[in-house]
Design a protein around this motif. Structure first.
Motif, PDB file in Angstrom:
ATOM      1  N   GLY A  67       0.784  -1.222   0.000  1.00  0.00           N
ATOM      2  CA  GLY A  67       0.000   0.000   0.000  1.00  0.00           C
ATOM      3  C   GLY A  67       0.818   1.274   0.000  1.00  0.00           C
ATOM      4  N   VAL A 127     -10.414  -7.220   6.921  1.00  0.00           N
ATOM      5  CA  VAL A 127      -9.961  -6.297   5.875  1.00  0.00           C
ATOM      6  C   VAL A 127      -8.808  -6.916   5.092  1.00  0.00           C
ATOM      7  CG1 VAL A 127      -8.952  -4.014   5.445  1.00  0.00           C
ATOM      8  CG2 VAL A 127     -10.697  -4.296   7.230  1.00  0.00           C
ATOM      9  N   LEU A 128      -7.822  -7.456   5.812  1.00  0.00           N
ATOM     10  CA  LEU A 128      -6.668  -8.073   5.157  1.00  0.00           C
ATOM     11  C   LEU A 128      -7.092  -9.269   4.305  1.00  0.00           C
ATOM     12  CD1 LEU A 128      -4.041  -7.932   8.045  1.00  0.00           C
ATOM     13  CD2 LEU A 128      -3.916  -6.720   5.867  1.00  0.00           C
ATOM     14  N   LYS A 129      -7.925 -10.132   4.871  1.00  0.00           N
ATOM     15  CA  LYS A 129      -8.354 -11.325   4.146  1.00  0.00           C
ATOM     16  C   LYS A 129      -9.096 -10.947   2.859  1.00  0.00           C
ATOM     17  CE  LYS A 129      -9.003 -15.141   7.122  1.00  0.00           C
ATOM     18  NZ  LYS A 129      -9.936 -15.911   7.958  1.00  0.00           N
ATOM     19  N   LYS A 130      -9.976  -9.975   2.944  1.00  0.00           N
ATOM     20  CA  LYS A 130     -10.742  -9.547   1.770  1.00  0.00           C
ATOM     21  C   LYS A 130      -9.803  -8.982   0.697  1.00  0.00           C
ATOM     22  CE  LYS A 130     -14.694  -6.583   0.517  1.00  0.00           C
ATOM     23  NZ  LYS A 130     -14.213  -6.063  -0.713  1.00  0.00           N
ATOM     24  N   MET A 131      -8.934  -8.084   1.112  1.00  0.00           N
ATOM     25  CA  MET A 131      -8.019  -7.448   0.172  1.00  0.00           C
ATOM     26  C   MET A 131      -7.087  -8.477  -0.479  1.00  0.00           C
ATOM     27  SD  MET A 131      -5.228  -4.498   1.045  1.00  0.00           S
ATOM     28  CE  MET A 131      -4.638  -5.535   2.363  1.00  0.00           C
ATOM     29  N   LEU A 132      -6.518  -9.352   0.324  1.00  0.00           N
ATOM     30  CA  LEU A 132      -5.569 -10.330  -0.205  1.00  0.00           C
ATOM     31  C   LEU A 132      -6.258 -11.362  -1.091  1.00  0.00           C
ATOM     32  CD1 LEU A 132      -3.392 -10.788   3.000  1.00  0.00           C
ATOM     33  CD2 LEU A 132      -2.662  -9.740   0.843  1.00  0.00           C
ATOM     34  N   GLU A 134      -8.941 -10.965  -2.855  1.00  0.00           N
ATOM     35  CA  GLU A 134      -9.322 -10.348  -4.130  1.00  0.00           C
ATOM     36  C   GLU A 134      -8.134 -10.278  -5.081  1.00  0.00           C
ATOM     37  OE1 GLU A 134     -11.092  -6.593  -3.076  1.00  0.00           O
ATOM     38  OE2 GLU A 134     -12.975  -7.541  -2.461  1.00  0.00           O
ATOM     39  N   ALA A 135      -6.955 -10.042  -4.540  1.00  0.00           N
ATOM     40  CA  ALA A 135      -5.741  -9.979  -5.368  1.00  0.00           C
ATOM     41  C   ALA A 135      -5.272 -11.372  -5.768  1.00  0.00           C
ATOM     42  CB  ALA A 135      -4.639  -9.237  -4.630  1.00  0.00           C
ATOM     43  N   TYR A 139      -3.820 -16.834  -1.752  1.00  0.00           N
ATOM     44  CA  TYR A 139      -2.751 -16.129  -1.023  1.00  0.00           C
ATOM     45  C   TYR A 139      -2.248 -16.906   0.189  1.00  0.00           C
ATOM     46  CZ  TYR A 139      -5.821 -14.640   2.792  1.00  0.00           C
ATOM     47  OH  TYR A 139      -6.650 -14.624   3.882  1.00  0.00           O
ATOM     48  N   LYS A 146       2.632 -11.005   3.715  1.00  0.00           N
ATOM     49  CA  LYS A 146       1.305 -10.529   3.333  1.00  0.00           C
ATOM     50  C   LYS A 146       1.100  -9.046   3.612  1.00  0.00           C
ATOM     51  CE  LYS A 146       0.462 -14.801   2.418  1.00  0.00           C
ATOM     52  NZ  LYS A 146       1.036 -15.277   1.191  1.00  0.00           N
ATOM     53  N   TRP A 147       1.785  -8.498   4.644  1.00  0.00           N
ATOM     54  CA  TRP A 147       1.569  -7.094   4.986  1.00  0.00           C
ATOM     55  C   TRP A 147       2.694  -6.611   5.890  1.00  0.00           C
ATOM     56  CZ3 TRP A 147      -1.435  -4.519   1.999  1.00  0.00           C
ATOM     57  CH2 TRP A 147      -1.812  -3.214   2.328  1.00  0.00           C
TER      58      TRP A 147
END
Length: 181
Positions: A67, A127-132, A134-135, A139, A146-147
Motif C-alpha cells: 500500500g 480487511v486483510l483477508k478480503k483485500m488479499l 481479491e488480489a 494467497y 502478506k503485509w
C-alpha cells in the motif's frame, strides 16, 4: 544456513553483517510508517526495553511494498520513528521483502517459515483477508509476506523459530520470546 550468513545495509546505508547479533534472540520485522499497524512500534519499543538486557534485539526493515505505506527516505523514516515512537532498536535500509527484488535475508526467512494465518480475533483480519483474496484467491498457500509488521523470531543460534503475522497480539510474541531468553 542461518541469519548470521547475511549482510544488510543499516539505515545509513552502511553494510553490516548480521553475525554481530550472534547469541541474541532476535525479532525481525518489516515495517511501514503510514500503516494501520504502525502503532505497534510503541509495543515493540516497550518489548525491546524490557528484554534488551537479556540479549534480545529487534531488527527493523522498512518496506514500501504494501500500500505504499513507507514512502519516505531512510532519513525520513528514521526521523519519524525517533520523534513519534522513540525507537532505539536497530533500523535498516528500506528493502523489498517479496518478488524478484526481495532481499536475500527475506527470501531465507520465508523459506524457513511460511504464512502463519491471521489472528481471527483482530479487527483488521477481515480487511486483510478480503483485500488479499481479491488480489489472489490462493494467497494463504504461499510463503510471501502478506503485509507490514510481519515478524520472524530468531533463536540465539540464528535459526528461524516462528513467524507472526501483523495481527498477532504482542503478548503472544512476548511469551515466545521469554521461552527463548
Amino acid at each position: 544456513m542461518n541469519i548470521y550468513d547475511f549482510k544488510v545495509k543499516n539505515i545509513k546505508e552502511e553494510e553490516v553483517s548480521l553475525d554481530q547479533y550472534k547469541g541474541k534472540v532476535a525479532l525481525i520485522i518489516n515495517s511501514a510508517t503510514k500503516c494501520g499497524f504502525t502503532p505497534q512500534y510503541d509495543e515493540l519499543q516497550d518489548l525491546y526495553e524490557k528484554y534488551k538486557e537479556e540479549n534480545f534485539i529487534i531488527l527493523d526493515f522498512p518496506c514500501n511494498q504494501f500500500g505504499n505505506q513507507a514512502p519516505g527516505s531512510n532519513e525520513e523514516i528514521l526521523s519519524f520513528c525517533d520523534a513519534k515512537f522513540g525507537i532505539t532498536f536497530p533500523m535498516f535500509s528500506k528493502i523489498e521483502v517479496n518478488g524478484e527484488n526481495a532481499h536475500p535475508l527475506y527470501k531465507f526467512l520465508k523459506s524457513q517459515k511460511g504464512f502463519a494465518g491471521f489472528d481471527e480475533g483482530h479487527e483488521l483480519t477481515p480487511v486483510l483477508k478480503k483485500m488479499l483474496s481479491e488480489a489472489d484467491p490462493d494467497y494463504e498457500k504461499d510463503s510471501s509476506i502478506k503485509w507490514n509488521f510481519t515478524k520472524f523470531l530468531i533463536d540465539r543460534d540464528g535459526n528461524v523459530v516462528e513467524r507472526f503475522e501483523p495481527t498477532e497480539a504482542i503478548f503472544v510474541i512476548e511469551n515466545k520470546i521469554k521461552e527463548l531468553i
